[in-house]
Design a protein around this motif. Structure first.
Motif, mmCIF file in Angstrom:
data_model
loop_
_atom_site.group_PDB
_atom_site.id
_atom_site.type_symbol
_atom_site.label_atom_id
_atom_site.label_comp_id
_atom_site.label_asym_id
_atom_site.label_seq_id
_atom_site.Cartn_x
_atom_site.Cartn_y
_atom_site.Cartn_z
ATOM 1 N N GLN A 218 0.660 -1.206 0.133
ATOM 2 C CA GLN A 218 -0.236 0.061 0.195
ATOM 3 C C GLN A 218 0.864 1.286 -0.061
ATOM 4 O O GLN A 218 0.736 2.158 -0.597
ATOM 5 N N ASP A 219 1.965 1.231 0.896
ATOM 6 C CA ASP A 219 2.807 2.510 0.566
ATOM 7 C C ASP A 219 3.276 2.656 -0.570
ATOM 8 O O ASP A 219 3.645 3.792 -1.028
ATOM 9 N N GLN A 220 3.645 1.607 -1.230
ATOM 10 C CA GLN A 220 4.474 1.519 -2.681
ATOM 11 C C GLN A 220 3.492 2.080 -3.588
ATOM 12 O O GLN A 220 3.904 2.972 -4.591
ATOM 13 N N ALA A 221 2.093 1.797 -3.542
ATOM 14 C CA ALA A 221 1.015 2.235 -4.373
ATOM 15 C C ALA A 221 0.808 3.691 -4.074
ATOM 16 O O ALA A 221 0.790 4.454 -5.168
ATOM 17 N N ARG A 222 0.570 3.955 -2.718
ATOM 18 C CA ARG A 222 0.465 5.616 -2.278
ATOM 19 C C ARG A 222 1.628 6.316 -3.036
ATOM 20 O O ARG A 222 1.339 7.502 -3.683
ATOM 21 N N SER A 223 2.915 5.889 -2.829
ATOM 22 C CA SER A 223 4.049 6.782 -3.517
ATOM 23 C C SER A 223 3.987 6.752 -5.105
ATOM 24 O O SER A 223 4.175 7.837 -5.533
ATOM 25 N N ARG A 224 3.762 5.538 -5.651
ATOM 26 C CA ARG A 224 3.595 5.705 -7.010
ATOM 27 C C ARG A 224 2.489 6.437 -7.531
ATOM 28 O O ARG A 224 2.743 7.299 -8.463
ATOM 29 N N GLN A 225 1.495 6.875 -6.732
ATOM 30 C CA GLN A 225 0.297 7.634 -7.349
ATOM 31 C C GLN A 225 0.857 9.039 -7.489
ATOM 32 O O GLN A 225 0.512 9.770 -8.357
ATOM 33 N N THR B 81 3.566 10.063 -8.097
ATOM 34 C CA THR B 81 4.548 10.295 -9.202
ATOM 35 C C THR B 81 4.056 10.029 -10.758
ATOM 36 O O THR B 81 4.610 10.327 -11.637
ATOM 37 N N LEU B 82 2.807 9.821 -10.730
ATOM 38 C CA LEU B 82 2.093 9.529 -12.014
ATOM 39 C C LEU B 82 1.704 10.975 -12.717
ATOM 40 O O LEU B 82 1.704 12.048 -11.923
ATOM 41 N N THR B 83 1.526 10.970 -13.776
ATOM 42 C CA THR B 83 1.380 12.287 -14.650
ATOM 43 C C THR B 83 -0.241 12.842 -14.230
ATOM 44 O O THR B 83 -0.834 12.654 -15.301
ATOM 45 N N LYS B 84 -0.163 13.259 -13.142
ATOM 46 C CA LYS B 84 -1.537 13.789 -12.939
ATOM 47 C C LYS B 84 -1.429 14.865 -11.679
ATOM 48 O O LYS B 84 -0.492 14.589 -10.903
ATOM 49 N N THR C 261 -0.711 0.913 -12.547
ATOM 50 C CA THR C 261 0.276 0.297 -13.033
ATOM 51 C C THR C 261 0.747 0.347 -14.358
ATOM 52 O O THR C 261 1.701 0.558 -14.816
ATOM 53 N N ASP C 262 -0.347 1.154 -15.194
ATOM 54 C CA ASP C 262 0.058 1.616 -16.538
ATOM 55 C C ASP C 262 0.209 2.730 -17.075
ATOM 56 O O ASP C 262 0.860 3.160 -17.879
ATOM 57 N N MET C 263 -0.107 3.836 -16.068
ATOM 58 C CA MET C 263 0.166 5.233 -16.387
ATOM 59 C C MET C 263 1.660 5.519 -16.266
ATOM 60 O O MET C 263 2.358 4.774 -15.640
ATOM 61 N N ALA C 264 2.136 6.486 -17.095
ATOM 62 C CA ALA C 264 3.487 6.835 -16.812
ATOM 63 C C ALA C 264 3.797 7.717 -15.762
ATOM 64 O O ALA C 264 2.866 8.783 -15.409
ATOM 65 N N THR C 265 5.081 7.848 -15.413
ATOM 66 C CA THR C 265 5.403 8.629 -14.232
ATOM 67 C C THR C 265 5.967 9.950 -14.759
ATOM 68 O O THR C 265 6.293 10.021 -16.125
ATOM 69 N N PHE C 266 5.859 11.108 -14.048
ATOM 70 C CA PHE C 266 6.352 12.397 -14.672
ATOM 71 C C PHE C 266 7.983 12.173 -15.237
ATOM 72 O O PHE C 266 7.991 12.549 -16.272
ATOM 73 N N GLY C 267 8.642 11.314 -14.672
ATOM 74 C CA GLY C 267 9.963 11.188 -15.158
ATOM 75 C C GLY C 267 9.988 10.322 -16.437
ATOM 76 O O GLY C 267 10.688 10.739 -17.369
ATOM 77 N N GLU C 268 9.294 9.280 -16.459
ATOM 78 C CA GLU C 268 9.048 8.311 -17.687
ATOM 79 C C GLU C 268 8.695 9.243 -18.859
ATOM 80 O O GLU C 268 8.873 9.168 -20.049
ATOM 81 N N ALA C 269 7.652 10.255 -18.612
ATOM 82 C CA ALA C 269 7.021 10.982 -19.830
ATOM 83 C C ALA C 269 7.795 12.130 -20.179
ATOM 84 O O ALA C 269 7.442 12.906 -20.948
ATOM 85 N N GLY C 270 8.733 12.461 -19.377
ATOM 86 C CA GLY C 270 9.382 13.705 -19.485
ATOM 87 C C GLY C 270 8.559 15.350 -19.245
ATOM 88 O O GLY C 270 8.741 16.221 -19.959
ATOM 89 N N VAL C 271 7.391 14.900 -18.296
ATOM 90 C CA VAL C 271 6.663 15.998 -17.939
ATOM 91 C C VAL C 271 7.178 16.695 -16.500
ATOM 92 O O VAL C 271 7.468 15.708 -15.718
ATOM 93 N N SER C 272 7.126 18.004 -16.518
ATOM 94 C CA SER C 272 7.528 18.622 -15.363
ATOM 95 C C SER C 272 6.505 18.382 -14.182
ATOM 96 O O SER C 272 5.177 18.532 -14.524
ATOM 97 N N ASP C 273 6.830 18.160 -13.132
ATOM 98 C CA ASP C 273 5.662 17.897 -12.101
ATOM 99 C C ASP C 273 5.811 19.196 -11.163
ATOM 100 O O ASP C 273 6.433 20.234 -11.486
ATOM 101 N N SER C 274 4.875 19.286 -9.999
ATOM 102 C CA SER C 274 4.473 20.506 -9.454
ATOM 103 C C SER C 274 5.606 21.191 -8.753
ATOM 104 O O SER C 274 5.639 22.141 -8.104
ATOM 105 N N SER C 275 6.578 20.065 -8.289
ATOM 106 C CA SER C 275 7.789 20.584 -7.615
ATOM 107 C C SER C 275 8.849 21.392 -8.295
ATOM 108 O O SER C 275 9.662 22.077 -7.865
#
Length: 346
Positions: free
Chosen positions: A14-21, A23-26, A332-346
């Protein structure tokens, strides 16, 4: 006595899922309930990247002696007739479970009429319908334990078949009366607060139904903390069986979708036997039955939909299967900000 081991949800997954959420592009939390659901599923499956592969809809059928009191507008023959309709593929649950790409199994837990053999029909009969609980206990303690253990057994079989998402459904003329009685006892509510019109009875019949339930509870005085006692005194075979399915799914790390009022009454029974089973339950929808809202609140389960459904059969549970899958696939299938090359809010 029902002995079953249910582990807590896997907190590491659950912690891993929460952390991954995060980092996803949203924007964080923008998928709302889907994010919460994916974290719960990660804990159930012990894996934040689990892919739901095989689904099963279980429809448990049984008859109820309390219909002798005039609590339903339909005769008991309808239970068996509807089972035949399920087996021929003509019911709403067949259409909806097919649309959700779920297999379906129908279980005879105690239908009065004789049913033919069929590849989709499983006989786990206790008796030809329950007793009339307005006058005597619905079943013996031994029968109550047997129908729960039968449900646990089927869930264990499904686990061996790699089923990882189960939708629970039911069929039984008179079973909203049993569900109302169970809910009144376990949730400590007056009969009139948890009793609805079921298949569409009129005001006179509704008052009769409320009166029957109230008198039955006074007659039997079920122990609200003892699910076996409640089931034995005012329950139904299909309700006990589904309680067993829910316990068995939890024990085997299978997510289980709770359908409407009758299935939620089964969840109440399961939760008194092992409270941890609630962590593996997913609320599908909120029905129009007044007792359903009360039972869901007691279980602390939030339904995914409110479409004014009141059919039963597992229709609401099967309907939301794709939503559950979508929640997990977003994780599981969405890209992370890093994978997609999208800038995150930080």
């Amino acid at each position: 006595m029902i002995n079953i081991n249910i582990e807590p949800l896997n907190s590491e997954a659950q912690d891993q899922a929460r952390s991954r959420q995060n980092t996803l592009t949203k924007p964080p939390g923008s998928l709302g309930k889907l994010e919460e659901l994916s974290i719960q599923l990660a804990g159930i499956y012990k894996d934040p990247l689990h892919k739901i592969e095989k689904k099963m809809t279980i429809v448990a059928a049984g008859d109820h002696g309390v219909v002798d009191e005039g609590v339903s507008q339909y005769p008991q023959d309808v239970t068996a007739q509807m089972v035949l309709n399920f087996l021929s593929g003509g019911a709403a649950i067949n259409t909806i479970s097919g649309n959700s790409q779920s297999d379906i199994i129908v279980v005879d837990t105690g239908v009065i009429s004789e049913l033919p053999s069929h590849p989709q029909l499983r006989s786990m009969r206790i008796a030809s319908g329950t007793e009339n609980f307005a006058r005597r206990s619905a079943m013996t303690v031994e029968q109550a334990e047997t129908c729960i253990n039968n449900g646990i057994e089927l869930a264990s079989e499904l686990s061996l078949q790699n089923i990882d998402l189960v939708a629970c459904g039911e069929m039984g003329i008179g079973n909203t009366t049993a569900a109302s009685a169970i809910t009144a006892v376990i949730c400590d509510q007056r009969a009139e607060y948890v009793t609805g019109r079921g298949t569409g009875i009129n005001e006179e019949s509704l008052n009769l139904k409320i009166n029957v339930i109230g008198k039955a509870i006074k007659l039997h005085n079920p122990n609200p903390t003892d699910g076996i006692d409640v089931l034995h005194k005012v329950g139904g075979f299909e309700i006990g069986f589904l309680a067993g399915v829910m316990l068995g799914c939890a024990s085997n790390n299978i997510a289980v979708l709770i359908d409407g009022f009758i299935c939620t009454a089964a969840a109440l029974i399961a939760s008194t036997i092992n409270p941890r089973s609630k962590e593996y339950m997913l609320g599908s929808h909120q029905s129009v039955e007044p007792g359903h809202v009360i039972a869901l609140e007691h279980l602390d389960i939030e339904p995914l939909l409110n479409l004014n459904l009141r059919l039963g059969e597992g229709t609401g549970a099967a309907l939301v299967m794709p939503i559950v899958e979508a929640a997990m696939k977003c994780l599981t299938d969405m890209a992370t900000f890093g994978e997609a090359g999208v800038s995150d809010s930080s």
